[in-house]
Design a protein around this motif. Sequence first.
Motif, short mmCIF file in Angstrom:
data_model
loop_
_atom_site.label_atom_id
_atom_site.label_comp_id
_atom_site.label_asym_id
_atom_site.label_seq_id
_atom_site.Cartn_x
_atom_site.Cartn_y
_atom_site.Cartn_z
N ASP A 58 -16.98 -5.29 40.92
CA ASP A 58 -16.17 -4.39 40.11
C ASP A 58 -15.21 -5.16 39.21
O ASP A 58 -14.87 -6.31 39.48
CB ASP A 58 -15.34 -3.47 41.02
N GLU A 59 -14.77 -4.49 38.17
CA GLU A 59 -13.70 -5.02 37.33
C GLU A 59 -12.36 -4.58 37.91
O GLU A 59 -12.19 -3.40 38.25
CB GLU A 59 -13.84 -4.49 35.90
N GLY A 60 -11.43 -5.50 38.05
CA GLY A 60 -10.13 -5.13 38.59
C GLY A 60 -9.19 -6.32 38.68
O GLY A 60 -9.61 -7.48 38.65
N ASP A 61 -7.91 -6.01 38.79
CA ASP A 61 -6.85 -6.99 38.89
C ASP A 61 -6.55 -7.23 40.37
O ASP A 61 -6.46 -6.29 41.16
CB ASP A 61 -5.60 -6.44 38.17
N VAL A 62 -6.39 -8.50 40.77
CA VAL A 62 -6.09 -8.78 42.17
C VAL A 62 -4.75 -8.20 42.61
O VAL A 62 -4.50 -8.03 43.80
CB VAL A 62 -6.13 -10.29 42.48
N ALA A 63 -3.89 -7.88 41.65
CA ALA A 63 -2.61 -7.25 41.97
C ALA A 63 -2.73 -5.73 42.06
O ALA A 63 -1.75 -5.06 42.42
CB ALA A 63 -1.56 -7.62 40.93
N ASP A 64 -3.89 -5.19 41.76
CA ASP A 64 -4.11 -3.73 41.80
C ASP A 64 -5.59 -3.48 42.04
O ASP A 64 -6.31 -3.02 41.17
CB ASP A 64 -3.65 -3.10 40.49
N THR B 189 -1.09 -16.31 38.46
CA THR B 189 0.09 -15.53 38.81
C THR B 189 1.24 -16.48 39.10
O THR B 189 1.10 -17.39 39.93
CB THR B 189 -0.18 -14.68 40.07
N PRO B 190 2.39 -16.32 38.44
CA PRO B 190 3.54 -17.16 38.76
C PRO B 190 3.92 -17.02 40.23
O PRO B 190 3.80 -15.92 40.80
CB PRO B 190 4.64 -16.63 37.84
N PRO B 191 4.37 -18.09 40.88
CA PRO B 191 4.74 -18.00 42.29
C PRO B 191 5.70 -16.86 42.60
O PRO B 191 5.57 -16.19 43.62
CB PRO B 191 5.37 -19.37 42.57
N ARG B 192 6.67 -16.62 41.70
CA ARG B 192 7.66 -15.56 41.95
C ARG B 192 7.02 -14.18 42.00
O ARG B 192 7.61 -13.24 42.55
CB ARG B 192 8.74 -15.60 40.87
N ALA B 193 5.83 -14.03 41.39
CA ALA B 193 5.14 -12.74 41.37
C ALA B 193 3.98 -12.66 42.36
O ALA B 193 3.33 -11.62 42.47
CB ALA B 193 4.62 -12.45 39.96
N SER B 194 3.73 -13.75 43.09
CA SER B 194 2.54 -13.79 43.95
C SER B 194 2.66 -12.87 45.16
O SER B 194 1.65 -12.50 45.75
CB SER B 194 2.27 -15.22 44.40
N GLY B 195 3.89 -12.50 45.53
CA GLY B 195 4.05 -11.59 46.66
C GLY B 195 3.32 -10.28 46.46
O GLY B 195 2.77 -9.72 47.42
N PHE C 214 -0.65 -21.63 37.07
CA PHE C 214 0.58 -21.94 37.79
C PHE C 214 0.23 -22.64 39.10
O PHE C 214 -0.68 -22.22 39.81
CB PHE C 214 1.37 -20.66 38.08
N LEU C 215 0.99 -23.69 39.42
CA LEU C 215 0.83 -24.38 40.69
C LEU C 215 1.64 -23.64 41.75
O LEU C 215 2.66 -23.00 41.45
CB LEU C 215 1.29 -25.83 40.59
N HIS C 216 1.19 -23.75 43.00
CA HIS C 216 1.86 -23.09 44.13
C HIS C 216 2.11 -24.11 45.23
O HIS C 216 1.21 -24.89 45.58
CB HIS C 216 0.99 -21.95 44.66
N GLU C 217 3.29 -24.10 45.78
CA GLU C 217 3.61 -24.96 46.92
C GLU C 217 3.12 -24.31 48.21
O GLU C 217 3.36 -23.12 48.44
CB GLU C 217 5.11 -25.20 47.01
N THR C 218 2.47 -25.07 49.04
CA THR C 218 1.90 -24.51 50.26
C THR C 218 2.97 -23.89 51.16
O THR C 218 2.76 -22.82 51.73
CB THR C 218 1.10 -25.57 51.02
N GLY C 219 4.12 -24.55 51.27
CA GLY C 219 5.19 -23.98 52.08
C GLY C 219 5.62 -22.61 51.58
O GLY C 219 5.91 -21.71 52.38
#
Length: 213
Positions: free
Chosen positions: A97-103, A123-129, A171-176
């Motif tokens: 399907d077509e779709g956004d991982v955030a929706d 996705t920027p880390p601040r928005a990854s939640g 965007f890079l993401h820190e594992t912690g």
Amino acid sequence: MSDELTAQTRHAYDTVARTYAEVLPDMSFEDPLDLAMIDHFVSRLRADARILDAGCGAGRMLAYLTRRSASLALEGVDLSPAMVAEARAAHPTFPIDEGDVADLPHETGAFDGILAWYSIIHTPPRASGGVLEEFHRVLAPGGLLLVAYQAGTGERTSSRPYGHEVELRTFLHETGDVVARLHRTGFTVRARLDRSARETEKHDQGFVLAERR
């Protein structure tokens, strides 16, 4: 992810989709440690588990998962209509399907596992939640999530991805940070791996396997 960033990412992948499918037809780019994480993910699933490849691109992960366990019920979803078309052409038996991982266009608790193979990198880390919350929503209790990403901090822009005149932001993401967000979202982390960049890579790579509580 903002509407502007989402639109830019979709346009970039629509533009490069055919070339992407040709350049990355299989798993030959992955390091053995990367594949070991996928194999461990598959080994923890029941034989007929329903799995979502979230951000499936042209579908190369679907092919690999099938080789690891032919009885898995596999589905794909991707932001780019052109990527979805490539994946459907290559794998006509899988629902894609077509779709956004955030929706995600899927019902709550629909899946036993989600493979998010470098699909949070736009996705920027601040928005990854928000993305992790959506993964949590569509997973059944006890379901597994394997997420992969370039590890570190910062942002980069590719001006000619796959030889095309478009821009693609990642965007890079820190594992912690990924682990902390997973815990807050309702996951229990079962395994984590940071591996050093190979000569062909600019960044270290991160992988986290988590279970939905």
